[in-house]
Design a protein around this motif. Sequence first.
Motif, short mmCIF file in Angstrom:
data_model
loop_
_atom_site.label_atom_id
_atom_site.label_comp_id
_atom_site.label_asym_id
_atom_site.label_seq_id
_atom_site.Cartn_x
_atom_site.Cartn_y
_atom_site.Cartn_z
N MET A 41 0.83 -1.20 0.00
CA MET A 41 0.00 0.00 0.00
C MET A 41 0.87 1.26 0.00
O MET A 41 0.60 2.23 -0.72
CB MET A 41 -0.93 -0.01 1.21
N LEU A 42 1.93 1.26 0.81
CA LEU A 42 2.84 2.40 0.86
C LEU A 42 3.57 2.56 -0.47
O LEU A 42 3.74 3.68 -0.98
CB LEU A 42 3.86 2.21 1.99
N SER A 43 4.00 1.43 -1.03
CA SER A 43 4.68 1.46 -2.32
C SER A 43 3.75 2.00 -3.41
O SER A 43 4.15 2.80 -4.25
CB SER A 43 5.16 0.05 -2.69
N MET A 44 2.50 1.56 -3.37
CA MET A 44 1.51 2.03 -4.35
C MET A 44 1.31 3.54 -4.22
O MET A 44 1.25 4.25 -5.23
CB MET A 44 0.18 1.31 -4.12
N ALA A 45 1.24 4.03 -2.99
CA ALA A 45 1.03 5.46 -2.77
C ALA A 45 2.18 6.28 -3.34
O ALA A 45 1.97 7.29 -4.01
CB ALA A 45 0.88 5.74 -1.27
N MET A 54 1.99 11.02 -15.24
CA MET A 54 2.70 10.69 -16.47
C MET A 54 1.88 9.73 -17.35
O MET A 54 1.83 9.86 -18.58
CB MET A 54 4.05 10.05 -16.14
N PHE A 55 1.23 8.75 -16.70
CA PHE A 55 0.49 7.73 -17.46
C PHE A 55 -1.03 7.88 -17.31
O PHE A 55 -1.78 6.94 -17.54
CB PHE A 55 0.91 6.34 -16.99
N LYS A 56 -1.47 9.06 -16.92
CA LYS A 56 -2.88 9.28 -16.64
C LYS A 56 -3.76 8.98 -17.86
O LYS A 56 -4.84 8.39 -17.74
CB LYS A 56 -3.10 10.73 -16.19
N PHE A 62 -4.48 3.89 -12.29
CA PHE A 62 -3.06 3.56 -12.22
C PHE A 62 -2.67 2.90 -10.90
O PHE A 62 -1.88 1.94 -10.91
CB PHE A 62 -2.20 4.81 -12.43
N PRO A 63 -3.16 3.34 -9.74
CA PRO A 63 -2.76 2.69 -8.48
C PRO A 63 -3.04 1.19 -8.47
O PRO A 63 -2.22 0.39 -8.02
CB PRO A 63 -3.59 3.43 -7.42
N ILE A 64 -4.21 0.78 -8.98
CA ILE A 64 -4.55 -0.64 -9.02
C ILE A 64 -3.75 -1.36 -10.10
O ILE A 64 -3.34 -2.51 -9.93
CB ILE A 64 -6.07 -0.83 -9.25
N TYR A 65 -3.51 -0.67 -11.22
CA TYR A 65 -2.67 -1.22 -12.29
C TYR A 65 -1.30 -1.57 -11.73
O TYR A 65 -0.79 -2.69 -11.94
CB TYR A 65 -2.54 -0.18 -13.41
N LEU A 218 -8.76 -5.54 -13.91
CA LEU A 218 -8.96 -4.18 -14.42
C LEU A 218 -9.74 -4.13 -15.73
O LEU A 218 -10.58 -3.25 -15.93
CB LEU A 218 -7.61 -3.50 -14.62
N ASN A 219 -9.44 -5.06 -16.62
CA ASN A 219 -10.10 -5.04 -17.92
C ASN A 219 -11.41 -5.82 -17.94
O ASN A 219 -12.15 -5.77 -18.92
CB ASN A 219 -9.16 -5.59 -19.00
N ALA A 220 -11.65 -6.56 -16.86
CA ALA A 220 -12.90 -7.32 -16.71
C ALA A 220 -13.19 -8.17 -17.95
O ALA A 220 -14.30 -8.18 -18.50
CB ALA A 220 -14.07 -6.39 -16.43
N LYS A 221 -12.15 -8.86 -18.42
CA LYS A 221 -12.35 -9.70 -19.60
C LYS A 221 -11.68 -11.05 -19.40
O LYS A 221 -10.77 -11.20 -18.58
CB LYS A 221 -11.80 -9.01 -20.85
#
Length: 257
Positions: A41-45, A54-56, A62-65, A218-221
């Motif tokens: 969680m800290l690393s994700m933050a 940058m990748f918005k 992006f956090p979940i990615y 994420l892509n739900a596929k």
Amino acid sequence: MKKSESLKQYFFVLRQLVSRELKRKYARSYLGILWSVLNPMLSMAVLSMIFSTMFKKSIQNFPIYYLTGLIIWQLFSTATSTSITTLVDNRQLLLKVKLSKETFVLARVFTAVANFGYTFIAYIIMLFVFKIKFNPYMLLLPIDVIFLTLFSIGMAYILSTCYVFFADINHLYSVVLTLWMYMSAIFYPIDSVPVSMQLIIGYNPMFSYINFARDCVLNAKLPDATDFTQIAAWGIVSFAIGTYVFKKNENKVMQVS
């Protein structure tokens, strides 16, 4: 002794070894297992603050990615890096106890799997926080983890065997892991790198496992047949080669001081 009793005894010993490894890992930590939840969680933050802008446009959520790639990567890297020295660390015990040598390697790998389970708690919490809706393809994640575990076991067998004869493998592997991590598209989209690099990343087994998980969550596929084939092939082939290398050298291992 009956085969069923022998298997029960084997799994009992394996559970005890995993428990020992977990206690050793958190022996001097006040927060103990909670670190397995807090760390990703800290690393994700931190990474989200750095790269989300940058990748918005190219990565939604992006956090979940990033977190999806991170927990898959940490399972593999922890399982393999902690397994390297296991035969040397337990040499005296192996000489005294009639126990299959691979048990000690498996204990390190399954300790990493147990830590992954704790980390997954944080992952589920973050899915709720970022309002990622449940989809039935998420139920395929255990398949990804099973084949990743097989892949990790195979690598752990090879690395732990090599370390007995070539101790520098420990240092070399840490360098390889760093390069491997950056080549696994954990915090960047694969289409942001040159085509030639995309081809290389496409053949990276860790990218296959990470991409499979991202498709499910994420892509739900439903990952396509190629994705299923890749994660299964990497896992089975790695396990088969690792087992062969380990079995072929297990008698030599005990002769090396």
